[in-house]
Design an enzyme around this catalytic site. Structure first.
Site, short mmCIF file in Angstrom:
data_model
loop_
_atom_site.label_atom_id
_atom_site.label_comp_id
_atom_site.label_asym_id
_atom_site.label_seq_id
_atom_site.Cartn_x
_atom_site.Cartn_y
_atom_site.Cartn_z
N THR A 167 0.82 -1.38 0.00
CA THR A 167 -0.25 0.06 -0.03
C THR A 167 0.89 1.14 -0.16
O THR A 167 1.92 1.27 0.09
CB THR A 167 -0.93 0.13 1.27
N CYS A 168 0.19 2.51 -0.01
CA CYS A 168 0.52 3.85 0.03
C CYS A 168 0.19 4.87 -0.87
O CYS A 168 -0.89 4.58 -1.34
CB CYS A 168 1.81 3.93 0.33
N PRO A 190 2.42 -0.12 -8.08
CA PRO A 190 1.76 -0.91 -7.19
C PRO A 190 1.41 -0.59 -5.71
O PRO A 190 0.39 -0.46 -5.12
CB PRO A 190 2.39 -2.10 -7.08
N TYR A 191 2.52 0.21 -5.12
CA TYR A 191 2.57 1.19 -3.92
C TYR A 191 1.20 2.07 -3.77
O TYR A 191 0.61 1.82 -2.74
CB TYR A 191 3.76 1.90 -3.83
N GLY A 192 0.93 2.49 -4.70
CA GLY A 192 -0.35 3.36 -4.67
C GLY A 192 -1.52 3.01 -4.87
O GLY A 192 -2.65 3.08 -4.53
#
Length: 388
Positions: A167-168, A190-192
């Site tokens: 996540t983020c 992918p983080y966001g």
């Protein structure tokens, strides 16, 4: 309760005792050995059941609601941000339960918190994985929570490009700066993307629930507890994917041969990425204010940042001054998934929650964090004497 030692003045005939629909001869009848054994077995079974029930259903302060006390579940509370949030909540008189699988968190941080707040009913730690539905259901069945602060996540950009389910940051690379809460969310890594999916699920759930929801979107977190009790100590295998502050400190301590700056050809004033760096103390203050202002049936969405962007090169120079070490810097090609420029407009959270970042001196925040790093060369292992 019947008296067991009582004597009788006259004899009585044999009779049957009904226990649970089954008849047993009176165990007091002389010579009835089988009856004595049967009754002993039944009484033993009853005692075991009573003991089991009392041990499993034993009421604790965490399982009951208490007037004037708010019980907060902090997921990921053994991690960097989660442990600082727990510290603040405990200082403010909240009751806290930490749930963490320790894949990113540190049991050492939990021990410090327990030592600081040893009073019964203040803090409990539960080792569990939030991906285990059975474990989560059991936790909620056995505890009376009033609120949840969710910090449990896999949240490194570099790691996300290899392992997408984390996540983020959700905004991507907006056309206009600074970022407001109405800025279109178009994450480019992918983080966001995973974070946006989580937000979407929360928003969908809130449409049919009266739960109070606060979504905080924050930027690059730095710093540590000003009193030196907590700090950041990521797993060694994730150092290369972690925050730039950790990388700077590793280089300053000689753990790494130097600092790797990835990307010098961005469309910024010095070619390196620009970020909004928020001190962890300010960040947890925003969470507490959000908790205090949460309204049932409503959703609040807020950016938590300073409103000022600083380039990676500026950050490195501040880190050199904070540590007093002339850190060797290697300039490398861009890291996949990084944005050129990201900083916030924090006016909404200032106006609605009365929150403003106070620890905005980048060098000072790094100096405080560096002091903890020097005193805890083995992370949450045996600390050395705090240095100024």
């Amino acid at each position: 309760m019947q008296s067991i030692g009582r004597t009788r003045t006259q004899s009585r005939p044999s009779r049957s005792v009904n226990l649970g629909g089954m008849d047993y001869p009176d165990p007091k009848r002389k010579g009835n050995f089988v009856g004595k054994v049967a009754l002993a077995a039944i009484m033993t079974t009853v005692c075991i059941l009573v003991l089991k029930k009392s041990s499993f259903n034993y009421a604790t302060p965490f399982s009951m609601r208490e007037e004037g006390v708010t019980h907060v579940l902090v997921t990921g509370g053994a991690g960097y941000i989660g442990s600082h949030a727990t510290l603040r909540l405990l200082k403010d008189g909240y009751r806290v339960t930490i749930v963490d699988n320790l894949s990113r968190g540190n049991i050492g941080a939990v021990k410090i918190l327990q030592e600081l707040f040893p009073e019964p009913g203040r803090l409990q730690f539960i080792y569990a994985d939030l991906g285990d539905a059975k474990a989560v259901n059991k936790i909620f069945a056995e505890n009376a929570f009033d609120a949840v602060m969710h910090f449990a996540a896999v949240a490194y950009v570099g790691e996300s490009t290899m392992y997408p389910l984390n996540t983020c940051a959700t905004y991507g690379e907006p056309e206009k700066m600074p970022i407001t809460e109405e800025t279109t969310q178009v994450p480019i890594n992918p983080y966001g993307k995973a974070k946006k999916m989580a937000e979407d699920m929360i928003l969908d759930f809130s449409k049919t629930s009266d739960m109070a929801v606060m979504i905080l979107r924050y930027f690059n977190v730095i710093g540590s507890d000003p009193e030196g009790r907590l700090g950041e100590s990521p797993p060694p295998e994730l150092r290369e994917h972690g925050r730039i502050s950790g990388a700077c400190f590793d280089a300053a301590r000689g753990i790494m041969p130097g600092l790797k700056v990835k990307g010098t050809d961005y469309k910024t004033h010095d070619g390196t990425c620009i970020r909004d760096y928020i001190d962890v103390t300010d960040l947890v203050d925003a969470h507490v204010k959000a908790l205090e202002k949460a309204v049932p049936g409503k959703v609040g969405i807020y950016n938590v940042g300073t409103g000022k962007g600083r380039s990676v090169k500026e950050f490195v120079e501040a880190c050199k001054k904070a540590t007093g070490v002339d850190i060797k810097v290697d300039y490398l090609p861009r890291r996949p998934g990084d944005y050129a420029e990201v900083f916030s407009d924090p006016s909404k959270i200032r106006n609605e929650l009365n929150w403003t970042a106070r620890y905005t001196d980048l060098q000072q925040s790094l100096k405080v964090a560096w002091r903890w790093q020097k005193a805890h060369r083995d992370g949450y292992g045996t600390p050395s004497v705090m240095a100024s």
